[in-house]
Design a protein around this motif. Structure first.
Motif, PDB file in Angstrom:
ATOM      1  N   TYR A  34       0.846  -1.204   0.000  1.00 28.00           N
ATOM      2  CA  TYR A  34       0.000   0.000   0.000  1.00 28.00           C
ATOM      3  C   TYR A  34       0.881   1.253   0.000  1.00 28.00           C
ATOM      4  CZ  TYR A  34      -3.273  -3.479   1.984  1.00 28.00           C
ATOM      5  OH  TYR A  34      -4.013  -4.603   2.255  1.00 28.00           O
ATOM      6  N   PHE A  35       1.950   1.218   0.789  1.00 26.06           N
ATOM      7  CA  PHE A  35       2.886   2.351   0.845  1.00 26.06           C
ATOM      8  C   PHE A  35       3.494   2.606  -0.533  1.00 26.06           C
ATOM      9  CE2 PHE A  35       7.407   3.540   1.226  1.00 26.06           C
ATOM     10  CZ  PHE A  35       7.264   4.826   1.730  1.00 26.06           C
ATOM     11  N   VAL A  36       3.931   1.558  -1.220  1.00 30.64           N
ATOM     12  CA  VAL A  36       4.544   1.709  -2.545  1.00 30.64           C
ATOM     13  C   VAL A  36       3.507   2.206  -3.557  1.00 30.64           C
ATOM     14  CG1 VAL A  36       5.674   0.466  -4.445  1.00 30.64           C
ATOM     15  CG2 VAL A  36       6.394   0.070  -2.084  1.00 30.64           C
ATOM     16  N   ILE A  37       2.280   1.713  -3.472  1.00 29.31           N
ATOM     17  CA  ILE A  37       1.220   2.197  -4.365  1.00 29.31           C
ATOM     18  C   ILE A  37       1.055   3.702  -4.190  1.00 29.31           C
ATOM     19  CG2 ILE A  37      -1.280   2.180  -4.752  1.00 29.31           C
ATOM     20  CD1 ILE A  37      -1.179  -0.878  -4.277  1.00 29.31           C
ATOM     21  N   ALA A  44      -3.285  -0.622  -8.792  1.00 27.59           N
ATOM     22  CA  ALA A  44      -3.167  -1.900  -8.079  1.00 27.59           C
ATOM     23  C   ALA A  44      -2.583  -2.966  -8.989  1.00 27.59           C
ATOM     24  CB  ALA A  44      -4.532  -2.338  -7.546  1.00 27.59           C
ATOM     25  N   SER A  45      -2.999  -2.994 -10.240  1.00 27.15           N
ATOM     26  CA  SER A  45      -2.492  -4.011 -11.177  1.00 27.15           C
ATOM     27  C   SER A  45      -0.998  -3.838 -11.414  1.00 27.15           C
ATOM     28  CB  SER A  45      -3.245  -3.951 -12.503  1.00 27.15           C
ATOM     29  OG  SER A  45      -3.076  -2.684 -13.115  1.00 27.15           O
ATOM     30  N   GLU A  46      -0.513  -2.602 -11.424  1.00 26.74           N
ATOM     31  CA  GLU A  46       0.920  -2.370 -11.608  1.00 26.74           C
ATOM     32  C   GLU A  46       1.702  -2.908 -10.411  1.00 26.74           C
ATOM     33  OE1 GLU A  46       0.447   1.640 -14.367  1.00 26.74           O
ATOM     34  OE2 GLU A  46       0.790   1.862 -12.204  1.00 26.74           O
ATOM     35  N   ALA A  47       1.189  -2.672  -9.229  1.00 28.29           N
ATOM     36  CA  ALA A  47       1.875  -3.144  -8.020  1.00 28.29           C
ATOM     37  C   ALA A  47       1.891  -4.666  -7.944  1.00 28.29           C
ATOM     38  CB  ALA A  47       1.199  -2.565  -6.776  1.00 28.29           C
ATOM     39  N   THR A  48       0.779  -5.296  -8.304  1.00 30.42           N
ATOM     40  CA  THR A  48       0.707  -6.757  -8.198  1.00 30.42           C
ATOM     41  C   THR A  48       1.508  -7.460  -9.291  1.00 30.42           C
ATOM     42  OG1 THR A  48      -1.377  -6.837  -9.431  1.00 30.42           O
ATOM     43  CG2 THR A  48      -1.514  -6.735  -7.017  1.00 30.42           C
ATOM     44  N   PRO A 113      -5.057  -8.057  -8.285  1.00 32.14           N
ATOM     45  CA  PRO A 113      -5.491  -6.711  -7.866  1.00 32.14           C
ATOM     46  C   PRO A 113      -6.758  -6.718  -7.007  1.00 32.14           C
ATOM     47  CG  PRO A 113      -4.798  -6.670 -10.143  1.00 32.14           C
ATOM     48  CD  PRO A 113      -4.795  -8.110  -9.724  1.00 32.14           C
ATOM     49  N   ARG A 114      -7.740  -7.496  -7.409  1.00 34.61           N
ATOM     50  CA  ARG A 114      -9.003  -7.535  -6.651  1.00 34.61           C
ATOM     51  C   ARG A 114      -8.767  -8.080  -5.242  1.00 34.61           C
ATOM     52  NH1 ARG A 114     -13.006  -5.611  -4.781  1.00 34.61           N
ATOM     53  NH2 ARG A 114     -14.845  -6.851  -4.425  1.00 34.61           N
ATOM     54  N   GLN A 115      -7.940  -9.087  -5.131  1.00 33.94           N
ATOM     55  CA  GLN A 115      -7.621  -9.693  -3.846  1.00 33.94           C
ATOM     56  C   GLN A 115      -6.951  -8.661  -2.927  1.00 33.94           C
ATOM     57  OE1 GLN A 115      -4.473 -12.521  -4.322  1.00 33.94           O
ATOM     58  NE2 GLN A 115      -5.179 -13.793  -2.616  1.00 33.94           N
ATOM     59  N   LEU A 116      -5.992  -7.912  -3.463  1.00 34.07           N
ATOM     60  CA  LEU A 116      -5.310  -6.886  -2.677  1.00 34.07           C
ATOM     61  C   LEU A 116      -6.297  -5.796  -2.251  1.00 34.07           C
ATOM     62  CD1 LEU A 116      -2.454  -6.304  -1.617  1.00 34.07           C
ATOM     63  CD2 LEU A 116      -2.101  -4.890  -3.652  1.00 34.07           C
TER      64      LEU A 116
END
Length: 184
Positions: A34-37, A44-48, A113-116
């Motif tokens: 979350y911090f990096v996002i 979210a998709s980029e982070a995952t 992404p949805r899970q996160l």
């Protein structure tokens, strides 16, 4: 629509959201994501989809590959972000292949992404920060959701530029590029 207002987290709310990132457990590791996002204005998709190979601690960059609109981008990172991600890698990802997820689930697989997003909502409920979407006098106010971190990044960056006396209009293309937008 023009009558929609996204939720923008306050700096105090963000501190509470990111606080668990200082611990090494599944909730703490997700708080780091979350911090990096937020810190990078990621989707979210980029982070995952981040892999170990996408982070370069020496150069202080994060490579976002084939994101929305099929774009790639190389993001310069603040030293604080580099240090936090590097510390996570040094503690948790030593020996993992470059193609492995940068921020894996406890089972080693990447988050979806949805899970996160679901984990984020549960985290906000636990902190008493969850707010549902509501409508007031024809204006729809967005809920506190994972994508609100990206909105908050953009608004906080603009506010900083205004406070610094920067020419914000000339900075908009920079922000747009950093966020991976197809146009301003």
């Amino acid at each position: 629509p023009s009558n929609f207002r996204p939720y923008i987290f306050s700096l105090e709310e963000l501190k509470r959201i990111f606080e668990p990132a200082r611990t090494r457990n599944p909730a703490g590791d997700r708080a780091l994501v979350y911090f990096v996002i937020y810190a990078c204005g990621l989707r979210a998709s980029e982070a995952t989809h981040l892999r170990i190979r996408d982070f370069d601690g020496e150069q202080g960059t994060l490579f976002i590959e084939n994101s929305k609109f099929g774009k790639d981008r190389l993001l310069p990172l603040h030293r604080h972000v580099v240090d936090r991600v590097q510390s996570f890698q040094d503690e948790c990802r030593v020996g993992a292949p470059p193609e492995s997820p940068l921020f894996p689930q406890p089972n080693g697989r990447p988050y979806r992404p949805r899970q996160l997003s679901v984990f984020f909502r549960v985290h906000l409920v636990g902190l008493g920060l969850y707010r549902a979407t509501r409508e007031v006098q024809g204006v729809r106010y967005g809920s506190t959701r994972l994508h609100s971190l990206r909105h908050s990044f953009a608004v906080h960056r603009l506010l900083r530029w205004y406070r610094e006396g920067a020419d914000v209009q000339s900075k908009l293309p920079l922000l747009s590029t950093y966020l991976g937008h197809s146009n301003i």
